[in-house]
Structures are given as structure tokens and as C-alpha cells.
Design an enzyme around this catalytic site. Structure first.
Site, mmCIF file in Angstrom:
data_model
loop_
_atom_site.group_PDB
_atom_site.id
_atom_site.type_symbol
_atom_site.label_atom_id
_atom_site.label_comp_id
_atom_site.label_asym_id
_atom_site.label_seq_id
_atom_site.Cartn_x
_atom_site.Cartn_y
_atom_site.Cartn_z
ATOM 1 N N ARG A 47 -57.527 98.018 -6.571
ATOM 2 C CA ARG A 47 -56.880 98.933 -7.531
ATOM 3 C C ARG A 47 -55.975 98.160 -8.489
ATOM 4 N NH1 ARG A 47 -52.556 101.528 -6.176
ATOM 5 N NH2 ARG A 47 -53.203 102.067 -4.051
ATOM 6 N N TYR A 99 -59.672 114.037 -31.722
ATOM 7 C CA TYR A 99 -60.641 114.327 -30.657
ATOM 8 C C TYR A 99 -60.069 115.458 -29.795
ATOM 9 C CZ TYR A 99 -63.057 113.883 -26.223
ATOM 10 O OH TYR A 99 -63.760 114.157 -25.082
ATOM 11 N N ASP A 171 -57.158 105.436 -31.980
ATOM 12 C CA ASP A 171 -58.374 105.721 -31.210
ATOM 13 C C ASP A 171 -59.535 105.168 -32.037
ATOM 14 O OD1 ASP A 171 -60.672 106.800 -30.092
ATOM 15 O OD2 ASP A 171 -59.751 108.738 -29.617
ATOM 16 N N LYS A 196 -68.656 105.614 -24.906
ATOM 17 C CA LYS A 196 -69.486 105.858 -26.082
ATOM 18 C C LYS A 196 -70.245 104.579 -26.469
ATOM 19 C CE LYS A 196 -67.587 109.867 -25.656
ATOM 20 N NZ LYS A 196 -66.368 110.286 -26.302
HETATM 21 C C1 LIG Z 1 -65.186 110.738 -25.922
HETATM 22 C C2 LIG Z 1 -63.935 110.473 -26.668
HETATM 23 C C3 LIG Z 1 -62.702 110.392 -25.987
HETATM 24 C C4 LIG Z 1 -62.558 110.664 -24.500
HETATM 25 O O1 LIG Z 1 -63.269 109.777 -23.700
HETATM 26 P P1 LIG Z 1 -63.863 110.191 -22.248
HETATM 27 O O2 LIG Z 1 -64.440 108.925 -21.741
HETATM 28 O O3 LIG Z 1 -64.815 111.297 -22.450
HETATM 29 O O4 LIG Z 1 -62.685 110.627 -21.414
HETATM 30 C C5 LIG Z 1 -61.573 110.107 -26.751
HETATM 31 N N1 LIG Z 1 -61.642 109.920 -28.087
HETATM 32 C C6 LIG Z 1 -62.802 109.986 -28.762
HETATM 33 C C7 LIG Z 1 -62.813 109.774 -30.237
HETATM 34 C C8 LIG Z 1 -63.985 110.263 -28.079
HETATM 35 O O5 LIG Z 1 -65.137 110.345 -28.771
#
Ligand SMILES: *Cc1c(COP(=O)(O)O)cnc(C)c1O
Length: 372
Positions: A47, A99, A171, A196
Site C-alpha cells: 500500500r 467533468y 485535469d 482513458k
Molecule cells: C473519466 C474522467 C474522470 C474520472 O476518472 P475515473 O477513472 O472514471 O474515476 C475525471 N476527469 C475527466 C475529464 C474524465 O474524463
């Protein structure tokens, strides 16, 4: 070096045992202690740290040009840890079209804990300046935005944040470091949903925070990762690291195809609007040209008519898959308003697309048929 090369070198594995090119997956949760009480390999308990997570964090740091990275089990876990590093009573600025999960997290988890936040249109710098309070600690930037693909000025927003003693967090999930490097533009922290484009194959969840420099905030978050325990498994780290090897090739090709799809849609009589920063007519085009090296593989389209017309178009598509999420090799389409629920501010006739690796001609043919 260019990002293509950094992606390969930063994921290269030197195997002293067998000379293997692909790294092993270290499933061990615990590590042997020496007779003198030390841990000579630096690992104690999985961890806290483990070899697969270390490799992934090093690669993310190299790609974003940062000091260090902290990897998580999801993008949301990364966002949550950033907010948990603040103190009750602190204030956060987020964009109006952030988001969906970011304001949901602030509203449902962090607001009861003591954070306050304001949503502001970050294309309007004067509005951001006016929304800064004495206790504002984070200016949260997302560009291109979700789902309207708005572009905001990272450098200008970082300056506003710093003038108010706040950190600027970006982000960077949609752009990836292949197309945009927020730390070079003055941001302090980059957040990623590695779920993603990094993973890239719709088969692993992950998140990360990348820090520009060593700081109290970084040290606090490193500690929160271990104490809070929202860590990715060794196999998840291995999958994301493997995805990074082809990240640049995928993102560049997917972006190029998205440009062609956007161009086609923008000429179609049944289309009301296309949101894609690569179109010269797009309101974010000039800024995107300045701070990005490509326009990304996400786009949104508003179909003439209402929600029913948009849903009907999505239903007729045969190459696109109707599913949420993005960044994978397969093209996805979704009716965003119905995913976001009754409080959604997304236009009801909007379809969001994640362009994959299919040939542009085939995707355009599929859309042409569905729009007839
Ligand atoms: C998918 C996404 C998130 C969140 O990520 P998860 O892995 O689904 O928790 C945050 N910001 C953006 C722009 C995203 O596309």
C-alpha cells in the site's frame, strides 16, 4: 526529447534476472526485511509503494515534465485526495462545465467535510478573478472541457491562482501530455484519469496526480495515498504502463480522425452545432493552437431537433458503440444529458463522441447514414 520517445524510454524495463523486455507483475503485498532491520530494496508494504506503481509514477512524471507523481485506483480517487489535502474551511474554484464527477465529489463528499466551492465560467478571466476569495486554495482547470470542449487559458488561470496564494490544478485527461503540458504553462499539479487515453483499451481504471515540484502539498498527498489506501493494484499499474507505450501514436491518429469527423459534421444540414477546438470557426481555436500541439479526439455535436432526434441518430450507428467513457481504441458515442441525470446542464440534443482508431472514412460513412 519528444513525447513519443519519452513514452518508450520511461516505460522501458531493465530486468537484471532474465533480461525480459516486458516487466514482471509484483503481486507481493509485503517485502523482506534485512537482518539489520533495513529494507534494502526500499519496499516494505504494497500500500505504501510497490515496483509496478513506482514504474508507472516515474513514467507519468517524465511525460508531464514534473517532479513526482502519485497514482490512484481511479481518476476520482486522485481528485478526492487532492481535495482531502486541503483543510475544512478552504474554498475551491471549478469550471461551470467540469467533468461531472468533480462537482459531484465536492457536493456530496467534500462539502459536508467542510470545503466550499464556486463554479465559474473560466473562459471569462475577470469572472475567475472576481470569484477568488481569501480562503481560495485551488483553481481547478479542465481544458478541453466536458462535454462542450471549451478551451481556457491555462497560463492566465495559473497566474490568477498564484496571485491569490492558491495552486492551479489541471485535469489533463482529455488532452494528455502528448497534446498539452500544463506544468510547462505554470500549473502546479496535473490530474489524470489514466482510465482513458493512458490505459487506452477500456480495460483498466486508474488516476494520477503529477506535481511540478517538491512541496508540502506533494508530501501531504504522498502520505494520504498510503494512509487513505485508494491505490491501484500492481496489475492495473502494469496495464496503464503498457498503454503508455502506444499513447502518442494512438492520440495523434485519433485526433487527426476527430478533425475529419468534425469537419464532416460541421457541413451537415441536420447538425445544429459541432464543438471541436480544431475547427477554425470554434471559439477556442486560437487558444488551443497556442497551448496544444493537436486538438484531441473528443468532440460533441448538437443534432437539429431535440433529445429524441439525437438518440435516434445514435441508435442508427453501426461502427460507433453507444457507451459512456472515452480514450479507448474503439469509437464511442453517448447522449450525455441522460447519463448525467435530471440536474444536467448539457443541451438535450448533444451527442458526445470519443474517436477511436477506425478509419475516418468509415466513421464518416456511418454518421452520414445515421443522419439521413
Ligand atoms: C473519466 C474522467 C474522470 C474520472 O476518472 P475515473 O477513472 O472514471 O474515476 C475525471 N476527469 C475527466 C475529464 C474524465 O474524463
Amino acid at each position: 526529447m519528444k513525447p513519443e520517445t519519452v513514452a518508450l524510454l520511461s516505460t522501458h524495463y531493465y530486468d537484471r534476472n532474465a533480461g525480459a523486455l516486458a516487466p514482471p507483475i509484483y503481486l507481493s503485498t509485503t517485502f523482506e526485511r534485512d537482518a539489520d532491520g533495513s529494507f534494502k530494496h526500499g519496499y516494505l508494504y504494497a500500500r505504501n509503494a510497490n515496483p509496478n506503481r513506482d514504474s508507472l509514477e516515474r513514467s507519468l512524471t517524465a511525460l508531464e515534465g514534473g517532479f513526482a507523481s502519485v497514482a490512484y485506483a481511479s481518476g476520482q480517487a486522485a481528485t478526492m485526495n487532492l481535495f482531502l489535502a486541503l483543510a475544512p474551511g478552504d474554498h475551491v474554484l471549478i469550471p461551470t462545465d467540469a467533468y461531472y464527477g468533480t462537482p459531484a465529489l465536492l457536493e456530496e463528499l467534500m462539502h459536508p467535510w467542510g470545503l466550499t466551492y464556486t463554479r465559474v465560467d473560466m473562459t471569462d478571466l475577470a469572472a475567475v478573478q472576481a470569484a477568488m476569495h481569501d480562503n481560495t486554495r485551488v483553481v481547478w482547470v479542465e481544458t478541453p472541457s466536458n462535454p462542450l470542449l471549451k478551451i481556457v487559458d491555462i497560463q492566465a488561470l495559473a497566474e490568477i491562482a498564484h496571485a491569490g496564494n492558491a495552486v492551479c490544478v489541471c485535469d489533463n485527461t482529455w488532452a494528455t501530455p502528448i497534446l498539452q503540458r500544463p506544468l510547462d504553462l505554470g500549473c502546479d499539479v496535473v490530474m489524470h484519469a489514466t482510465t482513458k487515453y493512458f490505459g487506452g483499451h477500456s480495460d483498466v481504471l486508474g488516476g494520477a496526480l503529477v506535481f511540478k515540484e517538491d512541496s508540502k502539498l506533494y508530501q501531504r498527498i504522498r502520505r494520504l495515498q498510503s494512509v487513505g489506501g485508494a491505490v491501484p493494484s500492481p496489475f492495473e499499474c502494469w496495464l496503464v504502463l503498457r498503454g503508455i507505450k502506444t499513447l502518442a501514436a494512438r492520440v495523434r491518429m485519433q485526433s487527426e480522425t476527430a478533425g475529419k469527423v468534425a469537419e464532416f459534421l460541421s457541413q451537415h444540414p441536420h447538425v445544429e452545432a459541432v464543438h471541436y477546438p480544431g475547427l477554425p470557426t470554434d471559439s477556442g481555436h486560437e487558444l488551443a493552437k497556442k497551448q496544444m500541439t493537436g486538438y484531441g479526439a473528443m468532440l460533441s455535436v448538437q443534432i437539429r431537433g431535440g433529445a429524441d432526434d439525437a438518440i435516434r441518430v445514435a441508435a442508427k450507428l453501426q461502427i460507433f458503440t453507444r457507451a459512456t467513457s472515452l480514450g479507448g481504441v474503439e469509437s464511442l458515442i453517448e447522449h450525455r444529458a441522460s447519463v448525467e441525470g435530471p440536474n444536467s446542464a448539457t443541451p438535450p440534443n448533444l451527442l458526445r463522441m470519443s474517436i477511436g482508431l477506425e478509419h475516418a472514412d468509415d466513421l464518416i460513412f456511418d454518421l452520414k447514414r445515421a443522419l439521413e
